[in-house]
Design a protein around this motif. Structure first.
Motif, short mmCIF file in Angstrom:
data_model
loop_
_atom_site.label_atom_id
_atom_site.label_comp_id
_atom_site.label_asym_id
_atom_site.label_seq_id
_atom_site.Cartn_x
_atom_site.Cartn_y
_atom_site.Cartn_z
N PHE A 127 -3.51 0.82 4.32
CA PHE A 127 -2.92 0.62 5.65
C PHE A 127 -1.62 -0.18 5.55
O PHE A 127 -0.63 0.12 6.22
CB PHE A 127 -3.93 -0.10 6.56
N VAL A 128 -1.62 -1.19 4.70
CA VAL A 128 -0.41 -1.99 4.48
C VAL A 128 0.67 -1.13 3.83
O VAL A 128 1.83 -1.13 4.26
CB VAL A 128 -0.72 -3.22 3.60
N VAL A 129 0.28 -0.38 2.79
CA VAL A 129 1.26 0.46 2.07
C VAL A 129 1.83 1.55 2.98
O VAL A 129 3.02 1.84 2.94
CB VAL A 129 0.60 1.09 0.81
N SER A 130 0.99 2.14 3.82
CA SER A 130 1.47 3.18 4.74
C SER A 130 2.56 2.62 5.65
O SER A 130 3.58 3.26 5.89
CB SER A 130 0.32 3.72 5.59
N ASN A 131 2.34 1.41 6.16
CA ASN A 131 3.34 0.79 7.03
C ASN A 131 4.58 0.37 6.25
O ASN A 131 5.69 0.39 6.79
CB ASN A 131 2.73 -0.41 7.76
N LEU A 132 4.40 0.01 4.99
CA LEU A 132 5.54 -0.33 4.15
C LEU A 132 6.41 0.91 3.90
O LEU A 132 7.64 0.86 4.02
CB LEU A 132 5.05 -0.93 2.82
N VAL A 133 5.75 2.01 3.58
CA VAL A 133 6.49 3.27 3.38
C VAL A 133 7.18 3.68 4.68
O VAL A 133 8.35 4.09 4.68
CB VAL A 133 5.54 4.39 2.89
N ARG A 134 6.48 3.54 5.80
CA ARG A 134 7.08 3.90 7.09
C ARG A 134 8.31 3.03 7.38
O ARG A 134 9.30 3.51 7.92
CB ARG A 134 6.05 3.76 8.21
N MET A 135 8.24 1.75 7.01
CA MET A 135 9.38 0.87 7.22
C MET A 135 10.59 1.37 6.44
O MET A 135 11.71 1.45 6.97
CB MET A 135 9.02 -0.56 6.79
N PHE A 136 10.39 1.73 5.17
CA PHE A 136 11.50 2.25 4.37
C PHE A 136 12.04 3.55 4.95
O PHE A 136 13.25 3.78 5.01
CB PHE A 136 11.05 2.46 2.91
N VAL A 137 11.12 4.40 5.40
CA VAL A 137 11.52 5.68 5.99
C VAL A 137 12.38 5.46 7.24
O VAL A 137 13.45 6.06 7.39
CB VAL A 137 10.28 6.53 6.33
N MET A 138 11.90 4.60 8.14
CA MET A 138 12.61 4.38 9.40
C MET A 138 13.93 3.65 9.20
O MET A 138 14.83 3.73 10.03
CB MET A 138 11.72 3.62 10.39
N CYS A 139 14.07 2.94 8.08
CA CYS A 139 15.33 2.28 7.76
C CYS A 139 16.25 3.19 6.94
O CYS A 139 17.32 2.76 6.50
CB CYS A 139 15.08 0.97 7.01
N GLY A 140 15.81 4.42 6.72
CA GLY A 140 16.64 5.40 6.02
C GLY A 140 16.64 5.28 4.52
O GLY A 140 17.45 5.91 3.83
N GLU A 141 15.73 4.46 3.96
CA GLU A 141 15.67 4.26 2.51
C GLU A 141 14.62 5.20 1.92
O GLU A 141 13.55 4.76 1.47
CB GLU A 141 15.34 2.81 2.19
N MET A 142 14.91 6.50 1.91
CA MET A 142 13.93 7.47 1.44
C MET A 142 13.67 7.36 -0.06
O MET A 142 12.57 7.66 -0.53
CB MET A 142 14.37 8.89 1.79
N ASP A 143 14.67 6.91 -0.84
CA ASP A 143 14.46 6.77 -2.28
C ASP A 143 13.41 5.71 -2.58
O ASP A 143 12.50 5.92 -3.39
CB ASP A 143 15.78 6.41 -2.98
N ASP A 144 13.53 4.54 -1.89
CA ASP A 144 12.52 3.48 -2.09
C ASP A 144 11.16 3.94 -1.58
O ASP A 144 10.12 3.66 -2.21
CB ASP A 144 12.94 2.21 -1.34
N ALA A 145 11.16 4.63 -0.44
CA ALA A 145 9.89 5.15 0.11
C ALA A 145 9.26 6.13 -0.87
O ALA A 145 8.04 6.10 -1.10
CB ALA A 145 10.15 5.84 1.45
N HIS A 146 10.09 6.98 -1.47
CA HIS A 146 9.62 7.99 -2.43
C HIS A 146 8.97 7.32 -3.65
O HIS A 146 7.88 7.71 -4.08
CB HIS A 146 10.82 8.84 -2.87
N ILE A 147 9.63 6.28 -4.20
CA ILE A 147 9.10 5.57 -5.38
C ILE A 147 7.76 4.92 -5.04
O ILE A 147 6.78 5.05 -5.79
CB ILE A 147 10.11 4.51 -5.86
N LEU A 148 7.73 4.24 -3.92
CA LEU A 148 6.50 3.54 -3.50
C LEU A 148 5.36 4.52 -3.25
O LEU A 148 4.22 4.29 -3.64
CB LEU A 148 6.79 2.73 -2.24
N PHE A 149 5.71 5.64 -2.60
CA PHE A 149 4.71 6.67 -2.30
C PHE A 149 4.09 7.21 -3.58
O PHE A 149 2.86 7.23 -3.74
CB PHE A 149 5.37 7.79 -1.50
N TYR A 150 4.94 7.64 -4.52
CA TYR A 150 4.41 8.25 -5.74
C TYR A 150 3.70 7.24 -6.62
O TYR A 150 2.74 7.58 -7.32
CB TYR A 150 5.53 8.97 -6.52
N LYS A 151 4.15 5.99 -6.58
CA LYS A 151 3.47 4.95 -7.35
C LYS A 151 2.02 4.82 -6.88
O LYS A 151 1.09 4.76 -7.70
CB LYS A 151 4.19 3.61 -7.17
#
Length: 611
Positions: A127-151
């Motif tokens: 639940f924490v990670v999902s919101n962390l990924v969403r934060m990166f996504v909504m801030c336009g940082e898809m590369d960071d979101a992508h790394i965190l997601f696949y990790k």
């Protein structure tokens, strides 16, 4: 809140306010209930002697779910919590803090929160990670979101370590959905589709993200194809699915599929409220079935401005100005205040019917009586209304007196009126303005070229075409489509790519012979190219809407209504031809072009040749 303050006063008088549980419940009510008062909640919090983690989480969550100004308070309160050091955040703290970062676009602060998540050991909480990924996504940082997601996906082995824990499996799906939604938001549909196809498990939200993403970005065929795939799987469409797919159905004119959606909602007891009802009204209107739109409208239990404006807009696009005006009167009697969108529908209805005086009345009524500021669309409707009626000077004067700079749509409306009324001089002037305003838009060049062609000025045509070629500006090709048995068939001008091309060609020849027997001759002035009469007749013969009608005639039973959608405005020759086709073949033919609907029946059209 009035009752809460009395309870709060009682707690203070009896010293029960010092009970952490009692104070926390007071805080929870004024923070999170439907009757919340965040100002009061903050005062309650500040008076707590030793607020615990639950109290911090309650107020942070309340602030993060409110508007942007309040969301900032969520971050400040979290900062206070960390700095004081008396209370440590838990796994329920971080999702709300991340939500506030995402809402405010605070990427730097979000990265700092990410560091704290690692420090406190919550990096494996889905639940924490999902919101962390969403934060990166909504801030336009898809590369960071992508790394965190696949990790997280790799470490959890696509969720294999989480089997048996339903909550964690659901959190894993949410993580996938967040990433897919992120790619959709930035227009990377290939990436979103690849991710969607790799999902080990899909929820209804997964399908809805893809369908709504396609529909909202003009990929209507893809939205409908995705909806068909969903029907083949195990996940059933819900309310959100239907609201998401209906706009795509509307744009493509896929009436049969729209009917299926309506029936599905009724069979599965999905409430047809004002939102879904408005989407159905819009769908039926744009698919050519205004009668069904009215039926849906009359059954909606609670009508609001949106439903009224959708119905008025539906009447307008079908040229039923009287019905639109009657609907407006009913709305006023029902005590519903008309919005600016309602007036767009009313002015559009007046424009399609040539009701100049009514249009002037409603425009003035909107400004002087209701007190609404006219938008660009209202001025566009008025320019179109005056231009169609031949009042070109008045239309041009209205544009010059607008309180803001006119857009290209308004100038195109005036340019079209100049062509309609053969005002070449004004047309040149308007085309020049359009070329300066939108130099890569083909509209001005095509409009000017068409005016030159209509007057036989082929040198002018050649000059405009050469300029288009030099600037690599291309005209949108004419395209029409028809839905049969749930499948959409698309045709371009002179299209011979369809599997039934030979039969279609034979039908076109038959239509041509039948019309000749009635004394009809093609209107070759509509061919805006310098060629001989025979070639012009042949070109008119293969306009996309005629090909679609021919296909409809050979593919349906006698007396079946044909519904055609065209991406451009219908030419005068096609309009005259289709009137006769409806009479010869005893068919009702409904054509939706870029401007409006035409209902052809027994040799006449609903527009009364005013379009």
């Amino acid at each position: 809140m009035r009752h809460l303050t009395q309870v709060h006063a009682h707690f203070i008088k009896t010293a029960q306010i010092h009970d952490p549980l009692a104070a926390a419940e007071i805080l929870r009510f004024c923070s999170l209930s439907d009757r919340r008062d965040l100002y009061y909640a903050r005062k309650v919090f500040n008076q707590m002697r030793e607020p615990n983690c639950f109290s911090y989480n309650t107020l942070i969550r309340a602030f993060s779910e409110s508007n942007d100004d309040e969301a900032l308070h969520a971050l400040l309160l979290f900062y206070q919590m960390i700095c004081d050091g008396f209370v440590l955040p838990n796994k329920y703290t971080f999702p709300s803090v991340l939500k506030a970062c995402a809402k405010l676009g605070k990427l730097l602060e979000g990265k700092q929160v990410h560091g704290l998540i690692v420090k406190f050991g919550f990096v494996y909480d889905e639940f924490v990670v999902s919101n962390l990924v969403r934060m990166f996504v909504m801030c336009g940082e898809m590369d960071d979101a992508h790394i965190l997601f696949y990790k997280n996906i790799v470490e959890f082995g696509n969720g294999s370590k989480l089997v048996g824990d339903k909550r964690r499996q659901e959190g894993n799906i949410v993580l996938w959905n967040v990433m897919i939604d992120g790619y959709v938001e930035i227009g990377k549909f290939r990436a979103s589709r690849d991710l969607f196809d790799k999902m080990p498990q899909r929820s209804v939200a997964s399908w809805n993200v893809m369908i709504s993403g396609y529909a909202q970005n003009g990929k209507f065929r893809e939205a409908i194809e995705m909806f068909h795939e969903m029907q083949m799987g195990d996940v059933r469409p819900n309310y959100v699915t239907l609201v998401s797919v209906l706009p795509a159905i509307s744009r493509l004119g896929a009436l049969e599929l729209g009917k299926w959606v309506h029936l599905y909602a009724e069979k599965n007891e999905i409430e047809i409220d004002d939102v879904l009802g408005s989407a159905l009204i819009d769908m039926y209107s744009k698919c050519g079935s205004i009668e069904k739109a009215v039926q849906v409208f009359e059954r909606i239990p609670k009508l609001n401005t949106i439903t009224w404006s959708t119905m008025i807009g539906g009447f307008a696009m079908h040229g039923r100005a009287k019905d639109a005006l009657d609907c407006f009167t009913r709305m006023e009697k029902a005590g519903v205040k008309p919005s600016d969108v309602v007036y767009i529908g009313i002015l559009s209805a007046c424009s399609h019917a040539g009701l100049v005086e009514d249009g002037r009345f409603f425009f003035n009524h909107m400004v002087n009586v209701v007190g609404l500021e006219p938008r660009m669309e209202h001025y566009g409707c008025m320019v179109d209304l005056l231009g169609r009626a031949g009042l070109l000077e008045e239309a041009e004067e209205l544009i010059s007196n607008m309180p803001f700079q006119p857009d290209d749509v308004i100038w195109k409306a005036l340019l079209g009126a100049c062509k309609m009324h053969d005002n070449i001089e004004m047309g040149k002037r308007v085309a020049k303005v359009l070329m300066d305003l939108a130099p890569q838009d083909s509209g001005a060049y095509v409009g000017l070229s068409n005016m030159y062609a209509s007057s036989g000025n082929w040198e002018g045509v050649a000059e405009v075409r050469l300029k288009m070629k030099q600037m690599d500006i291309r005209k949108d090709p004419g395209c029409s489509w028809i839905e049969l048995d749930g499948m959409i068939h698309e045709f371009l001008v002179e299209d011979d790519s369809h599997p039934k091309a030979k039969e279609i060609h034979s039908m076109l020849e038959e239509i041509s012979e039948e019309l000749k027997l009635l004394g009809y001759r093609p209107k070759t002035t509509q061919v805006l190219l310098n060629m001989d009469e025979e070639e012009k007749e042949s070109t008119l013969h293969y306009h996309s809407e005629k090909i679609a009608i021919a296909f409809g005639l050979i593919s349906t039973n006698p007396e079946t209504t044909l519904r055609i959608v065209k991406n451009l405005r219908m030419c005068e020759d096609c309009h005259s031809s289709i009137k006769l086709i409806s009479k010869v073949y005893k068919r009702r033919i409904i054509v939706r072009d870029r401007k409006r609907f035409h209902h052809f029946e027994n040799g006449s059209c609903s527009c009364m040749d005013y379009w």
